[in-house]
Design a protein around this motif. Structure first.
Motif, short mmCIF file in Angstrom:
data_model
loop_
_atom_site.label_atom_id
_atom_site.label_comp_id
_atom_site.label_asym_id
_atom_site.label_seq_id
_atom_site.Cartn_x
_atom_site.Cartn_y
_atom_site.Cartn_z
N THR A 102 0.83 -1.18 0.06
CA THR A 102 0.03 -0.23 0.11
C THR A 102 0.93 1.31 -0.04
OG1 THR A 102 -0.18 -0.07 2.42
CG2 THR A 102 -2.05 -1.06 1.06
N ARG A 103 0.58 2.11 -0.82
CA ARG A 103 1.37 3.21 -0.80
C ARG A 103 0.50 4.42 -1.73
NH1 ARG A 103 3.20 -0.61 -4.38
NH2 ARG A 103 3.08 -0.38 -6.49
N ASP A 104 1.16 5.59 -1.57
CA ASP A 104 0.55 6.69 -2.25
C ASP A 104 1.66 7.57 -2.88
OD1 ASP A 104 1.71 8.19 -0.17
OD2 ASP A 104 -0.37 8.94 0.59
N HIS A 105 1.57 8.73 -3.22
CA HIS A 105 2.48 9.61 -3.92
C HIS A 105 3.88 9.94 -3.01
CE1 HIS A 105 -0.02 12.52 -2.08
NE2 HIS A 105 0.98 13.30 -1.95
N ARG A 106 3.47 9.75 -1.60
CA ARG A 106 4.60 10.07 -0.67
C ARG A 106 5.61 8.66 -0.48
NH1 ARG A 106 0.28 12.72 3.07
NH2 ARG A 106 -0.63 10.82 2.32
N GLY A 107 4.96 7.43 -0.65
CA GLY A 107 6.02 6.38 -0.34
C GLY A 107 4.74 5.25 0.15
N THR A 108 5.14 4.52 1.20
CA THR A 108 4.33 3.37 1.59
C THR A 108 3.24 4.12 2.66
OG1 THR A 108 5.75 2.93 3.50
CG2 THR A 108 5.98 1.46 1.57
N LEU A 109 2.12 3.47 2.51
CA LEU A 109 0.84 4.14 3.36
C LEU A 109 0.25 2.87 4.28
CD1 LEU A 109 -1.14 6.66 3.67
CD2 LEU A 109 -2.69 5.38 1.84
N PRO A 110 0.48 3.39 5.62
CA PRO A 110 -0.17 2.07 6.31
C PRO A 110 -1.89 2.16 6.42
CG PRO A 110 1.43 3.54 7.79
CD PRO A 110 1.00 4.36 6.32
N VAL A 111 -2.36 1.04 6.51
CA VAL A 111 -3.60 0.74 6.53
C VAL A 111 -4.14 -0.07 7.55
CG1 VAL A 111 -3.71 1.19 3.86
CG2 VAL A 111 -3.56 -1.05 4.69
N ASN A 112 -5.38 -0.29 7.92
CA ASN A 112 -6.02 -1.20 8.88
C ASN A 112 -6.87 -2.16 7.99
OD1 ASN A 112 -5.08 0.56 10.79
ND2 ASN A 112 -7.18 1.57 11.34
N VAL A 113 -6.44 -3.31 7.90
CA VAL A 113 -7.14 -4.42 7.34
C VAL A 113 -8.29 -4.86 8.39
CG1 VAL A 113 -7.34 -6.64 6.31
CG2 VAL A 113 -5.15 -5.29 6.11
N PHE A 114 -9.57 -4.68 7.97
CA PHE A 114 -10.71 -4.73 8.89
C PHE A 114 -11.80 -5.84 8.24
CE2 PHE A 114 -12.59 -1.57 6.25
CZ PHE A 114 -13.95 -1.85 6.28
N ALA A 115 -11.56 -6.35 7.13
CA ALA A 115 -12.58 -7.12 6.58
C ALA A 115 -11.94 -7.90 5.38
CB ALA A 115 -13.78 -6.50 6.15
N ARG A 116 -12.46 -9.23 4.95
CA ARG A 116 -11.70 -9.97 3.92
C ARG A 116 -12.93 -10.33 3.16
NH1 ARG A 116 -7.39 -12.35 6.64
NH2 ARG A 116 -6.35 -10.68 6.02
N ILE A 117 -12.63 -10.32 1.89
CA ILE A 117 -13.71 -10.75 0.86
C ILE A 117 -12.96 -12.25 0.72
CG2 ILE A 117 -14.13 -10.84 -1.68
CD1 ILE A 117 -13.56 -7.71 -1.39
N PRO A 118 -14.26 -13.51 0.82
CA PRO A 118 -13.67 -14.79 0.75
C PRO A 118 -13.21 -15.20 -0.53
CG PRO A 118 -16.18 -14.35 0.77
CD PRO A 118 -15.52 -13.17 0.97
N GLU A 119 -12.30 -16.11 -0.76
CA GLU A 119 -11.49 -16.30 -1.93
C GLU A 119 -12.71 -16.64 -3.05
OE1 GLU A 119 -8.27 -19.61 -3.61
OE2 GLU A 119 -8.73 -19.76 -1.41
N SER A 120 -13.65 -17.37 -2.47
CA SER A 120 -14.85 -17.77 -3.79
C SER A 120 -15.34 -16.38 -4.37
CB SER A 120 -15.98 -18.27 -2.90
OG SER A 120 -16.60 -17.51 -1.79
N GLN A 121 -15.12 -15.27 -3.83
CA GLN A 121 -15.43 -14.02 -4.66
C GLN A 121 -14.18 -13.34 -5.33
OE1 GLN A 121 -18.11 -11.38 -2.07
NE2 GLN A 121 -18.84 -13.21 -1.19
#
Length: 158
Positions: A102-121
Motif C-alpha cells: 500500500t502506497r501513495d505519492h509519498r511512499g508506503t501508506l499504513p492501512v487497517n485491514v478490517f474485513a476480508r472478501i472470501p476466496e470464492s469471490q
C-alpha cells in the motif's frame, strides 16, 4: 453459521461480501459499521496496483491505527487515511484484488485491514476492479449485512 459482513454493491453489477475481522481491527470494524450505509464513487488506484478505493468521511469518528500494515492480500478490505493530518486528512475504504504494497505519492501508506472478501469471490472482485480501471469509476453502496458461510469459504477462516 453466519458471519457479520460489509456488503459492497456496485452500480454496474456485482456484490462483494467481506467478513469483518473484529479480532484484528475491533475499533475500525465498529466505527465503519457505525457509519453505514455509505454511498461513494469508487475509483481504481494509481499508486497501489490492484486496488479499488472510495472516499469516506468519518472525521472525529475516524479509527486510530490498528494493527496497521503496508502489505495486503487479495480480498482485503481496508481503511486508510492521511494519518499525519489527524482527522482533517483524506480517508477511504479500499479492496484489493491482488497482493500489493500500500502506497501513495509519498511512499508506503499504513492501512487497517478490517474485513476480508472470501476466496470464492476473488474472481468477481477482479472483474469489478478491471471494469472500474477501464471505465474510470462507478458508484458503490457500502452496507451492513450478514452472510451464510459456505463450504467454499471454510479455507478463508482467519
Amino acid at each position: 453459521m453466519t458471519d457479520e459482513v460489509v456488503r459492497l454493491e456496485f452500480e454496474r453489477g456485482g456484490v462483494l461480501s467481506a467478513r469483518l475481522l473484529r479480532g484484528a481491527a475491533p475499533v475500525t470494524s465498529e466505527r465503519i459499521l457505525g457509519a453505514l450505509p455509505l454511498e461513494a464513487m469508487a475509483y481504481h488506484s494509481r499508486w497501489s496496483g490492484r486496488e479499488v478505493n472510495f472516499p469516506i468521511r468519518l472525521g472525529e469518528n475516524a479509527p486510530p491505527r490498528e494493527n496497521d500494515t503496508t502489505s495486503v492480500g487479495c480480498g482485503d478490505l481496508i481503511y486508510w487515511r492521511e494519518w499525519e493530518k489527524g482527522t482533517d486528512g483524506a480517508e477511504a475504504l479500499a479492496f484489493y484484488y491482488g497482493a500489493e504494497v500500500t502506497r501513495d505519492h509519498r511512499g508506503t501508506l499504513p492501512v487497517n485491514v478490517f474485513a476480508r472478501i472470501p476466496e470464492s469471490q476473488w474472481g468477481l472482485a477482479e472483474q469489478i476492479g478491471v471494469r472500474i480501471w477501464r471505465t474510470g469509476g462507478e458508484r458503490v453502496r457500502v452496507l451492513r449485512g450478514a452472510a451464510r458461510r459456505t463450504a467454499a469459504d471454510e479455507d478463508d477462516r482467519v
